[in-house]
Design an enzyme around this catalytic site. Structure first.
Site, PDB file in Angstrom:
ATOM      1  CE  LYS A  53      -3.904  -2.297   2.133  1.00  0.00           C
ATOM      2  NZ  LYS A  53      -4.575  -2.773   3.328  1.00  0.00           N
ATOM      3  CD  GLN A  97      -3.808  -4.507   6.528  1.00  0.00           C
ATOM      4  OE1 GLN A  97      -3.636  -3.567   5.753  1.00  0.00           O
ATOM      5  NE2 GLN A  97      -4.509  -5.572   6.187  1.00  0.00           N
ATOM      6  CG  ASP A 120      -9.889  -0.225   4.729  1.00  0.00           C
ATOM      7  OD1 ASP A 120      -9.753  -0.540   3.533  1.00  0.00           O
ATOM      8  OD2 ASP A 120      -9.205  -0.692   5.649  1.00  0.00           O
TER       9      ASP A 120
END
Ligand code: NAD
Length: 292
Positions: A53, A97, A120
């Site tokens: 990422k 994460q 997200d």
């Protein structure tokens, strides 16, 4: 034989368009979108995702910050970092994460992220906005899956879509997106009776189960489009291998089109994360979101 849907190539094209949009935002508005990624602990797969990422964020010309915290981090320490990032005007997107260590309640952390920076799309406000058809930041893997289906099928209007899996991360949001595309949507899950019979109705199958090669070719309606979200590591002939939730060998003989694993949905996730970050940055600054 099915057409193989090349998610890697599609994601490369999308990243190139995002890179162009970032250049324009810098030149015309002095805006460099920035993404902060937080990793807690040492999960090997998460470490690889986070590194990828960060790398791809920098490659499209955006700012990237990585926060690596020990597995012993307390919930209050993580919440304090999220609050700090919420207040930082250079940070337009925040990603924590998953999975988080067991002493930390994931839902609490996700719901502490400013919904405007929730790239997200897991905050309850964004999930609610998506399910009520309002503009929102939408989870990356579902967006990427639907982009690939639309690329190969064109309009999805009126199609029978079967989503296998009902997680908050993939199954439910992808079903919401397909509803917005006017599909007739069935969500199948671990308690579904006669899963092969349900899948056989589908013009479009989205498999997000986490069970290696579960969906067989004889479950499919001939010509169906199969989007395989699963990423499963298995041992075969003494070697480690990544496979999807669909048995590729039998499915490709019946499907009209199918995503491979790897190289299908997987590469779309980070590209859509970068897309969401540009969008979040523009919305925070009151700038129209560029076409990407
Ligand atoms: P999850 O474990 O949270 O959810 C799995 C879902 O599958 C559940 O809703 C469950 O009801 C359903 N299920 C389980 N067994 C079943 C069965 N026998 N029959 C029918 N349904 C069954 O998983 P998730 O987070 O949604 O991820 C699903 C898969 O997608 C995993 O392989 C994961 O690695 C992969 N994934 C890939 C990406 C990506 O491509 N970037 C992103 C997220 C998840």
């Amino acid at each position: 034989m099915a057409k193989i849907i090349d998610g890697k190539a599609y994601a490369e094209g999308l990243r190139a368009r995002i890179g162009k949009a970032v250049k324009t935002l810098q030149a015309e508005h002095g805006l460099t979108p920035g993404l902060a990624v937080v990793l807690v602990g040492e999960d090997p797969a998460s470490k690889v995702y986070v590194a990828n990422k960060a790398k791809q964020t920098v490659e499209v010309g955006m700012n990237s910050w990585e926060y690596k915290l020990p597995a012993t981090t307390s919930e209050s320490e993580l919440l304090a970092l999220v609050e700090k990032l919420n207040k930082d005007p250079a940070v337009h997107g925040i990603l924590v994460q998953l999975p988080l260590p067991k002493q930390i309640e994931s839902a609490k952390v996700l719901n502490t992220i400013d919904p405007a920076k929730d790239v997200d799309g897991f905050h309850v406000v964004n999930a609610g906005r998506l399910s009520t058809g309002q503009d929102s930041l939408v989870p990356c893997t579902p967006v990427g899956s639907v982009m690939l289906a639309k690329d190969v099928l064109g309009k999805l209007d009126g199609l029978e879509a079967v989503v296998i899996g009902r997680s908050n991360i993939v199954g439910k949001p992808v079903a919401q997106l397909l509803l917005q595309e006017n599909c007739t949507v069935t969500i199948a899950h671990s308690r579904t009776r006669d899963l092969p019979g349900v899948v056989r109705r589908a013009d479009l199958v989205i498999a997000a189960v986490g069970r290696p090669e579960m969906v067989k070719g004889d479950w499919l309606k001939p010509g169906a489009c199969v989007i395989d979200v699963g990423i499963n590591r298995i041992e075969r002939d003494g070697k480690g291998k990544l496979v999807g939730d669909c048995d590729f060998a039998s499915c490709e003989k019946v499907a009209g089109s199918i995503t491979p694993v790897p190289g299908g949905v997987g590469p779309m996730t980070i590209a859509c994360l970068l897309h969401n970050t540009v969008r979040a940055a523009c919305q925070q600054k009151g700038i129209p979101v560029p076409q990407m």
